[in-house]
Design a protein around this motif. Structure first.
Motif, short mmCIF file in Angstrom:
data_model
loop_
_atom_site.label_atom_id
_atom_site.label_comp_id
_atom_site.label_asym_id
_atom_site.label_seq_id
_atom_site.Cartn_x
_atom_site.Cartn_y
_atom_site.Cartn_z
N LYS A 46 11.46 24.58 12.84
CA LYS A 46 11.93 25.97 12.91
C LYS A 46 11.95 26.57 11.51
O LYS A 46 12.39 25.93 10.55
N VAL A 47 11.48 27.80 11.41
CA VAL A 47 11.43 28.49 10.12
C VAL A 47 12.11 29.85 10.27
O VAL A 47 11.83 30.59 11.21
N ASN A 48 13.00 30.16 9.35
CA ASN A 48 13.65 31.45 9.28
C ASN A 48 12.96 32.23 8.16
O ASN A 48 13.02 31.83 6.99
N TRP A 49 12.30 33.32 8.51
CA TRP A 49 11.51 34.09 7.54
C TRP A 49 12.35 34.53 6.33
O TRP A 49 11.93 34.36 5.19
N LYS A 50 13.52 35.06 6.57
CA LYS A 50 14.35 35.59 5.48
C LYS A 50 14.75 34.47 4.51
O LYS A 50 14.66 34.64 3.29
N LYS A 51 15.13 33.33 5.04
CA LYS A 51 15.52 32.20 4.19
C LYS A 51 14.32 31.64 3.45
O LYS A 51 14.41 31.28 2.27
N ALA A 52 13.18 31.56 4.13
CA ALA A 52 11.97 31.02 3.51
C ALA A 52 11.45 31.95 2.40
O ALA A 52 10.86 31.48 1.43
N MET A 53 11.66 33.25 2.55
CA MET A 53 11.27 34.19 1.49
C MET A 53 12.08 33.96 0.22
O MET A 53 11.56 34.09 -0.87
N LYS A 54 13.34 33.59 0.38
CA LYS A 54 14.21 33.35 -0.76
C LYS A 54 14.01 31.96 -1.36
O LYS A 54 14.22 31.77 -2.55
N ASN A 55 13.63 30.98 -0.52
CA ASN A 55 13.49 29.61 -0.96
C ASN A 55 12.16 29.04 -0.48
O ASN A 55 12.05 28.64 0.68
N PRO A 56 11.15 28.96 -1.34
CA PRO A 56 9.82 28.48 -0.93
C PRO A 56 9.83 27.07 -0.34
O PRO A 56 8.92 26.70 0.39
N LYS A 57 10.85 26.27 -0.62
CA LYS A 57 10.94 24.93 -0.04
C LYS A 57 11.12 24.99 1.48
O LYS A 57 10.87 24.01 2.17
#
Length: 75
Positions: A46-57
């Motif tokens: 599962k990927v959360n776009w907003k969190k992934a934008m802030k943290n590339p990991k």
């Protein structure tokens, strides 16, 4: 729920967010907080776009035969 829903040729370094961007980005109805990356072996990430934008990991790489699924958000 991406603008150009289609298969992409595998490119080294492709991640979930890059794949979505390559597909024209999200539609207005996309659920950006619950993106699924389905691995060929059946694993689901599962990927959360907003969190992934802030943290590339939190933006996992895509491998051959993986699927990225963006569903409509429930209104």
């Amino acid at each position: 729920e991406v603008k150009i829903s289609n298969r992409l040729l595998f490119q080294d370094g492709l991640t979930v967010l890059r794949a979505i961007d390559t597909a024209g980005g999200f539609t207005d109805f996309a659920d950006r907080s619950n993106i699924e990356l389905r691995r060929e072996n059946g694993q689901i990430i599962k990927v959360n776009w907003k969190k992934a934008m802030k943290n590339p990991k939190l933006d996992p790489p895509i491998y051959p035969n993986d699927q990225v699924i963006v569903r409509k958000r429930i209104i």
